[in-house]
Enzyme design. Structure first.
Site, PDB file in Angstrom:
ATOM      1  N   SER A  43     -59.536 -23.874   7.970  1.00  0.00           N
ATOM      2  CA  SER A  43     -58.796 -24.948   8.440  1.00  0.00           C
ATOM      3  C   SER A  43     -57.611 -24.525   9.359  1.00  0.00           C
ATOM      4  CB  SER A  43     -57.855 -25.659   7.130  1.00  0.00           C
ATOM      5  OG  SER A  43     -57.144 -24.141   6.444  1.00  0.00           O
ATOM      6  N   HIS A 156     -62.229 -25.785   1.616  1.00  0.00           N
ATOM      7  CA  HIS A 156     -62.349 -24.717   1.161  1.00  0.00           C
ATOM      8  C   HIS A 156     -63.228 -24.946  -0.190  1.00  0.00           C
ATOM      9  CE1 HIS A 156     -58.755 -22.509   2.731  1.00  0.00           C
ATOM     10  NE2 HIS A 156     -59.417 -22.789   3.773  1.00  0.00           N
ATOM     11  N   GLN A 164     -55.812 -28.857  -0.048  1.00  0.00           N
ATOM     12  CA  GLN A 164     -56.432 -27.769  -0.196  1.00  0.00           C
ATOM     13  C   GLN A 164     -56.177 -26.556  -1.271  1.00  0.00           C
ATOM     14  OE1 GLN A 164     -57.558 -25.769   4.039  1.00  0.00           O
ATOM     15  NE2 GLN A 164     -56.029 -24.328   3.070  1.00  0.00           N
ATOM     16  N   GLU A 165     -55.098 -26.482  -1.453  1.00  0.00           N
ATOM     17  CA  GLU A 165     -54.697 -25.150  -2.571  1.00  0.00           C
ATOM     18  C   GLU A 165     -53.447 -25.815  -3.584  1.00  0.00           C
ATOM     19  OE1 GLU A 165     -53.452 -21.967  -0.010  1.00  0.00           O
ATOM     20  OE2 GLU A 165     -55.073 -22.543   1.555  1.00  0.00           O
ATOM     21  N   GLU A 206     -61.361 -19.266  -1.832  1.00  0.00           N
ATOM     22  CA  GLU A 206     -60.463 -18.008  -2.024  1.00  0.00           C
ATOM     23  C   GLU A 206     -60.553 -17.689  -3.679  1.00  0.00           C
ATOM     24  OE1 GLU A 206     -56.795 -19.891  -0.288  1.00  0.00           O
ATOM     25  OE2 GLU A 206     -57.708 -19.774   1.569  1.00  0.00           O
ATOM     26  N   ASP A 243     -50.668 -26.107  -0.947  1.00  0.00           N
ATOM     27  CA  ASP A 243     -50.939 -26.386   0.611  1.00  0.00           C
ATOM     28  C   ASP A 243     -51.672 -27.614   0.512  1.00  0.00           C
ATOM     29  OD1 ASP A 243     -51.415 -26.271   3.251  1.00  0.00           O
ATOM     30  OD2 ASP A 243     -52.521 -24.206   2.941  1.00  0.00           O
ATOM     31  N   GLU A 287     -46.861 -26.428   1.464  1.00  0.00           N
ATOM     32  CA  GLU A 287     -47.232 -25.995   2.910  1.00  0.00           C
ATOM     33  C   GLU A 287     -47.926 -27.067   3.422  1.00  0.00           C
ATOM     34  OE1 GLU A 287     -49.448 -22.200   2.519  1.00  0.00           O
ATOM     35  OE2 GLU A 287     -50.464 -22.800   4.194  1.00  0.00           O
ATOM     36  N   ASP A 314     -47.395 -24.063   8.291  1.00  0.00           N
ATOM     37  CA  ASP A 314     -48.784 -23.038   8.624  1.00  0.00           C
ATOM     38  C   ASP A 314     -49.058 -23.641   9.925  1.00  0.00           C
ATOM     39  OD1 ASP A 314     -51.155 -21.772   8.671  1.00  0.00           O
ATOM     40  OD2 ASP A 314     -52.074 -22.679   6.955  1.00  0.00           O
ATOM     41  N   LYS A 339     -49.819 -15.334   9.615  1.00  0.00           N
ATOM     42  CA  LYS A 339     -50.931 -14.925   9.480  1.00  0.00           C
ATOM     43  C   LYS A 339     -51.136 -14.084  10.850  1.00  0.00           C
ATOM     44  CE  LYS A 339     -53.055 -19.060   7.268  1.00  0.00           C
ATOM     45  NZ  LYS A 339     -53.457 -20.285   7.491  1.00  0.00           N
ATOM     46  N   HIS A 367     -53.264 -14.180   3.781  1.00  0.00           N
ATOM     47  CA  HIS A 367     -54.833 -14.191   4.117  1.00  0.00           C
ATOM     48  C   HIS A 367     -55.300 -15.199   5.009  1.00  0.00           C
ATOM     49  CE1 HIS A 367     -56.404 -16.505   0.488  1.00  0.00           C
ATOM     50  NE2 HIS A 367     -55.379 -17.283   1.177  1.00  0.00           N
ATOM     51  N   ARG A 368     -56.527 -15.189   5.085  1.00  0.00           N
ATOM     52  CA  ARG A 368     -57.219 -16.431   5.468  1.00  0.00           C
ATOM     53  C   ARG A 368     -58.547 -16.693   4.550  1.00  0.00           C
ATOM     54  NH1 ARG A 368     -55.714 -18.146  10.804  1.00  0.00           N
ATOM     55  NH2 ARG A 368     -56.502 -20.086   9.818  1.00  0.00           N
ATOM     56  N   SER A 369     -58.901 -18.031   4.726  1.00  0.00           N
ATOM     57  CA  SER A 369     -60.081 -18.060   3.636  1.00  0.00           C
ATOM     58  C   SER A 369     -61.192 -17.311   3.951  1.00  0.00           C
ATOM     59  CB  SER A 369     -60.387 -19.739   3.844  1.00  0.00           C
ATOM     60  OG  SER A 369     -60.717 -19.972   5.278  1.00  0.00           O
ATOM     61  N   LYS A 390     -49.465 -14.890  -0.069  1.00  0.00           N
ATOM     62  CA  LYS A 390     -50.405 -15.687  -0.688  1.00  0.00           C
ATOM     63  C   LYS A 390     -51.752 -15.305  -0.295  1.00  0.00           C
ATOM     64  CE  LYS A 390     -51.862 -19.615   1.762  1.00  0.00           C
ATOM     65  NZ  LYS A 390     -52.113 -21.275   2.330  1.00  0.00           N
TER      66      LYS A 390
END
Ligand code: 2PG
Ligand code: MG
Length: 430
Positions: A43, A156, A164-165, A206, A243, A287, A314, A339, A367-369, A390
């Site tokens: 994303s 994800h 997403q999260e 993730e 997120d 987020e 983000d 990031k 991190h990234r996915s 995260k």
């Protein structure tokens, strides 16, 4: 000088989704070397630095990175030879100049970042100093509060969740190691709850579970139940973070919940939704609550919730000092997700964090996915004193590599390690 660069090389390796990415190695005259591997998002923000891909449909569906690798080997390597690896700003300035574009589209941010990371590692190795200390100095001792993404949705996972999260935040723990124990125990309790409801415990990109839930509220309820199930207090020991990754939901005229269905939402609908959730659930951080181009909506979101909740930009800031400066001026958000590959060098990343701190914005290293086993961000989080990281669920080794590195750093620091609660006071911003 033992930190003089003797050689730079790169190669194509694989990330946690099985897609190619760049790993670089910097070798110094003294014989030591450092490596750096670049992660990759799904994303991604529109204004992120460009991740150069080959586009050759005959290799990895066009996702090969041979051009980025060649740019390191053929263009960057000869220019960097003889430079001082311990001069990170000088190295990064050179990388930026050699690329020469605003968004690193010529040589690729993946090429540049791999080298930038490898230089930092090589310099630390030459100094016989741990990376976090070489980057952050002797005072670097703040372990970050982990934001563990235990339910995956959006891009994800192939489930019904549009957001997403769904993260757990063990901010009330007395130490980083205890925070990890809290997080892991809640994660395992969540697995049991899902099993008891005959929901899948297969995981997303993730490492968080990706069950087919009936609603976003069901995800939030499950998290609160899992926290309680292990005897911890929601909102005190462990809180929740989201997120929404709302840029992914944008459709003409609003935000579409394509996975779970229902009517299109406006920015104000989403703000009202978050407001309600923040009253019903112990949510400390949201987020990307709105899309990256919805700056007016972001301003209203910040005005409505910014005093009570951490609002993390983000996609809207993409670790870019210029965009963050605009956000600070316009009162957009009160925190920035960090990031390294969104901007492409260590030095620019640090500049964004410095600006954030000067304006009272929080920084959350992320991190990234798509990740690798490179745990650079663990050291980077401690070096920068960000206070939050995260890096996914405590599951899948590309995620636990970061948490394990932080556990090692905490051990090494011993009594000097600090762990501070940024959300003390019942989930309110401290
Ligand atoms: C995010 C990230 C990491 P991606 O949106 O914050 O969790 O996802 O790397 O896919 O952009
Ligand atoms: Mg995000």
């Amino acid at each position: 000088m033992t930190t003089t660069i003797e050689g730079v090389s790169a190669r194509e390796i694989l990330d946690s989704r099985g897609f190619p990415t760049v790993e670089a190695m910097v070798t110094l005259a003294g014989g030591v070397h450092g490596t750096g591997a670049v992660p990759s998002g799904a994303s991604t923000g529109e204004r992120e630095a460009i991740e150069l891909r080959d586009g050759d449909p005959k290799r990895y569906g066009g996702k090969g990175v041979r051009r980025a690798v060649a740019n390191v080997n053929e263009i960057l390597a000869p220019e960097l030879r003889g430079m001082d690896a311990s001069d990170q700003a000088g190295i990064d300035g050179k990388l930026i100049a050699l690329d020469g574009t605003e968004n690193k589209s010529r040589l690729g941010a993946n090429a540049l970042l791999a080298v930038s990371l490898a230089c930092a590692r090589a310099a630390a190795a030459a100094a016989k100093t741990p990376l976090y200390r070489n980057l952050g100095g002797a005072a670097a001792s703040l372990l970050p509060v982990p934001l563990l993404n235990v339910i995956n949705g959006g891009r994800h996972a192939t489930n019904s969740l549009d957001f997403q999260e769904f993260m757990i935040v063990p901010h009330g723990a007395p130490s980083f190691a205890e925070a990890m124990r809290y997080g892991v125990e809640v994660y395992h309790a969540l697995r049991k709850l899902l099993e008891s409801r005959h929901l899948t415990t297969a995981v997303g990109d993730e490492g968080g579970f990706a069950p087919a839930l009936g609603s976003h509220e069901e995800a939030l309820d499950l998290l609160v139940e899992a926290i309680r199930a292990v005897g911890l207090a929601p909102g005190e020991d462990v809180s929740l973070a989201l997120d929404a990754a709302a840029s992914e939901l944008v459709e003409a005229g609003g935000y579409a919940f394509r996975k779970s269905g229902g009517p299109k939402r406006s920015a104000d609908d989403l703000i009202a939704l978050y407001d309600g959730w923040c009253r019903s659930y112990p949510i400390v951080s949201i987020e990307d609550g709105l899309g990256e181009n919805d700056w007016a909506g972001w301003q209203r979101l910040t005005a409505a919730l910014g005093k009570r909740v951490q609002l993390v930009g983000d996609d809207v800031f993409v670790t870019n000092e210029r965009l963050l400066a605009r956000g600070i001026q316009d009162h957009v958000g009160n925190a920035i997700l960090i990031k390294l590959n969104q901007i492409g060098t260590v030095t620019e990343t640090r500049a964004a964090m410095k600006l954030a701190a000067s304006a009272g914005y929080r920084s959350i290293v992320s991190h990234r996915s798509g990740e690798t086993e490179d745990a650079f961000i663990a050291d980077f989080a401690v070096a920068s004193g960000a206070g939050q990281i995260k890096t996914g669920a405590p599951c899948r080794s590309e995620r636990t590599a970061k948490y394990n590195r932080l556990l090692a750093i905490a051990d090494e620091l011993g009594g000097r390690a600090r762990y501070l609660d940024p959300f003390s006071g019942g989930g309110r911003l401290a």
